[in-house]
Design an enzyme around this catalytic site. Structure first.
Site, PDB file in Angstrom:
ATOM      1  N   TYR A   1      -8.704   3.680 -12.692  1.00  0.00           N
ATOM      2  CA  TYR A   1      -9.665   3.405 -12.260  1.00  0.00           C
ATOM      3  C   TYR A   1      -9.876   2.342 -12.140  1.00  0.00           C
ATOM      4  O   TYR A   1     -10.829   1.400 -12.981  1.00  0.00           O
ATOM      5  CB  TYR A   1     -11.046   3.896 -12.954  1.00  0.00           C
ATOM      6  CG  TYR A   1     -10.147   5.120 -13.488  1.00  0.00           C
ATOM      7  CD1 TYR A   1      -9.713   6.089 -12.431  1.00  0.00           C
ATOM      8  CD2 TYR A   1     -10.775   5.891 -14.245  1.00  0.00           C
ATOM      9  CE1 TYR A   1      -9.456   7.384 -12.694  1.00  0.00           C
ATOM     10  CE2 TYR A   1     -10.017   7.520 -14.497  1.00  0.00           C
ATOM     11  CZ  TYR A   1      -9.875   8.021 -13.637  1.00  0.00           C
ATOM     12  OH  TYR A   1      -9.263   9.967 -13.767  1.00  0.00           O
TER      13      TYR A   1
ATOM     14  N   GLY B   1       0.290   3.472  -6.538  1.00  0.00           N
ATOM     15  CA  GLY B   1      -0.169   3.601  -7.307  1.00  0.00           C
ATOM     16  C   GLY B   1      -0.330   3.973  -8.486  1.00  0.00           C
ATOM     17  O   GLY B   1      -0.243   3.198  -9.645  1.00  0.00           O
TER      18      GLY B   1
ATOM     19  N   ARG C   1       0.976  -1.378   0.148  1.00  0.00           N
ATOM     20  CA  ARG C   1      -0.084  -0.152  -0.204  1.00  0.00           C
ATOM     21  C   ARG C   1       1.033   0.670   0.001  1.00  0.00           C
ATOM     22  O   ARG C   1       1.916   1.441   0.422  1.00  0.00           O
ATOM     23  CB  ARG C   1      -1.304  -0.013   0.807  1.00  0.00           C
ATOM     24  CG  ARG C   1      -1.539   0.948   1.350  1.00  0.00           C
ATOM     25  CD  ARG C   1      -2.879   0.651   2.145  1.00  0.00           C
ATOM     26  NE  ARG C   1      -2.595   0.634   3.815  1.00  0.00           N
ATOM     27  CZ  ARG C   1      -3.423   1.253   4.502  1.00  0.00           C
ATOM     28  NH1 ARG C   1      -5.018   1.133   4.433  1.00  0.00           N
ATOM     29  NH2 ARG C   1      -2.797   0.877   6.177  1.00  0.00           N
TER      30      ARG C   1
END
Ligand code: FDA
Length: 511
Positions: free
Chosen positions: A452, A156, A83
């Site tokens: 997305y 990310g 993350r």
């Protein structure tokens, strides 16, 4: 069988063997476990009592901690997920169906800008807001073409492409990466030279999570003029929004590269009729002064009726604040704050994307508006392509959506009610909308943008999809680049250690 405790102990012992004792590790028994887990959760849909939680969270303080996390997770057969900013739409950086450990790069956020050379090294755990602020502190004439929302993580975002208001002039964030440091499946740190061009290609748009853990990226900064111009022009349905949106589709991708004119579409209360209506906000960044912008708009899009009064001149960093919704006279320090906007803390959402290659008819648009009015907090963003995006080849990096695309559509629906019933209803709505637009958007494949993330496109439990299963979503995100990604993956991670519900599969004979 190892009991959970002895299992943890073995893993912890391994970590202490491979790194220094300062490595911060949080188990569900630690008092700060919950706050660390929640700190970077950006979609409440994945923060419910039944959401699976990590067995451990490692908040790496330096690169060696990330190496240790990889070595020991692999040795003990633990599923490790990375993350950075936590903005994954489907929560893939902090949720999994199988027991898992998170390596959270939150503390790896150093940024060094070399204004003389026009480059910067940025660690994956930094946010794009931090990057913009650091650039602006060093120079008024450099910027970087990444996203709008300042809390988005570098890790990310760059790995999946990354774009914002400089898209038409300079392409994606990933188009401007020139080097990277990555921890591979053996726990080794590789840079561009040692990883080789295939792997370096893959982590610029193919989603880093399938290939390793990116520690940092080196980027080329881009030139921005000392004065830029912005405007926002709102029109609702009663004021002729539909005709303007329709017209925009013929104009937006052909405007000069210095002009980015996007449309945000929302449902608002109409002042004229006291009812809810659809509003289109035409929002622009022009890399130049207002006196140059007005003639372009008069010639290319006179229907909008733009005047000097609608426009504001400012520095590029102020335009970043403007697009992010801050007052333009705020200090750019506000971009450093990782506290997300309120709606990201309280709301659940689901989003999807499409690419448009032929303008949608007014009738088609009217059907979309009708559906938007069924929801409380729906939203659409139309982002124009063309310009630099059409000059870069589809295979330059894994992100393939280049020439031929007029714009992309970002569909979203947000809700604050809790519980499965609400989730089902709102997700049901956005799926219906997605079905409705099918005739109007790209086909064969119907394309989507990896950043997305949309698990409706296909997913596998624990990243174990076969090639043909993964192709379902892979072809939509990557088109013909999918096979090359599979080849790279098969070579660098043949045992599929780095995986998630939509990761790139391996084919042993391709390795
Ligand atoms: P997060 O930490 O959730 O990671 C996303 C994925 O990348 C996960 O699979 C994760 O495991 C993996 N990953 C993260 N760090 C990694 C690393 N260091 N190495 C390897 N893998 C890693 N996009 C856009 O292009 N333009 C925009 O303007 C916006 N705006 C925007 C606003 C808001 C509010 C949201 C929630 C999202 C966006 N996005 C966007 C989408 C955004 O680009 C996308 O969600 C990114 O993947 C987010 O990156 P984070 O590091 O924050 O996510």
């Amino acid at each position: 069988f190892a009991t959970p405790t002895s299992f943890h102990e073995n893993f912890l012992q391994c970590l202490s063997l491979h790194s220094d004792p300062s490595i911060p590790i949080y188990s569900p028994n630690s008092s700060s476990y919950e706050s660390i887990l929640q700190f970077s959760v950006r979609n409440r849909r994945f923060s419910t009592p039944t959401t699976p939680k990590p067995e451990l969270i490692i908040t790496a303080l330096d690169e060696s901690h990330v190496q240790a996390a990889v070595i020991c997770s692999r040795k003990h057969g633990l599923h490790l997920i990375t993350r950075s900013g936590g903005h994954d739409y489907e929560g893939l950086s902090y949720v999994s169906d199988v027991p898992f450990v998170i390596v959270d790069l939150l503390n790896l956020q150093s940024i060094s800008v070399d204004a003389k050379k026009g480059t910067a090294w940025v660690q994956a755990g930094a946010t794009i807001g931090q990057l913009y602020h650091n650039i602006a502190v060093k120079s008024r004439t450099y910027g970087f073409p990444a996203g709008i929302c300042p809390t988005v993580g570098i890790g990310g975002h760059f790995g999946g492409g990354g774009y914002g208001a400089l898209l038409r002039k300079y392409g994606l964030a990933a188009d401007n990466i020139v080097d990277a440091r990555l921890v591979n499946v053996d726990g080794k740190i590789l840079d561009r030279k040692s990883m080789g061009e295939d792997l370096f290609w893959a982590i610029r748009g193919g989603g880093g999570a399938s290939f390793g853990i990116v520690l940092s990226y080196k980027i080329n900064l881009v030139h921005v003029p000392p004065v830029v111009t912005v405007f926002t022009f709102n029109k609702n349905l009663e004021e002729g929004a539909t005709a303007l949106v329709e017209r925009w589709q013929y104009v937006a991708d052909k405007l000069p590269q210095d002009l980015f004119l996007t449309i945000l579409i929302n449902v608002v209360n109409s002042t004229q009729r006291g009812e809810r209506t659809v509003q289109a906000s035409f929002r622009a960044l022009f890399l130049g002064v207002v006196d140059k912008l007005i003639p372009i708009m008069e010639q290319r899009f006179p229907e909008l009726g733009l005047t000097h009064d609608n426009c504001t001149e400012m520095s590029w960093i102020q335009s970043v604040l403007y697009f992010a919704g801050f007052p333009i006279n705020s200090s750019s320090d506000v971009l450093v704050d990782r506290t997300p906007a309120n709606y990201l803390v309280t709301a659940s959402f689901k989003a999807k994307s499409d690419y448009v290659t032929e303008p949608i008819s007014q009738t088609g648009l009217e059907g979309i508006w009708k559906m938007l009015l069924e929801e409380n907090i729906p939203g659409l963003i139309f982002s124009p392509y063309g310009g630099r995006m059409s000059e870069i080849s589809e295979s330059a990096i894994p992100f393939p959506h280049r020439v031929g695309n007029i714009y992309d559509i970002h569909y979203s629906v947000a809700w604050i009610e809790k519980g499965l019933k609400a989730s089902k209803e709102h997700i049901g709505w956005i799926r219906r909308l997605y079905r409705y637009v099918t005739p109007y958007v790209s086909k064969f494949p119907r394309s989507a943008y990896l950043n997305y993330r949309d698990l409706d496109l296909g997913q596998s439990k624990n990243g174990t999809a076969s090639y043909s299963e993964a192709k379902e979503w892979g072809i939509k995100y990557f088109k013909n680049n999918f096979d090359r990604l599979v080849k790279v993956k098969s070579k660098v991670d043949p045992d599929n250690f780095f995986r998630n519900e939509q990761s790139i599969p391996t084919i042993p004979s391709w390795g």
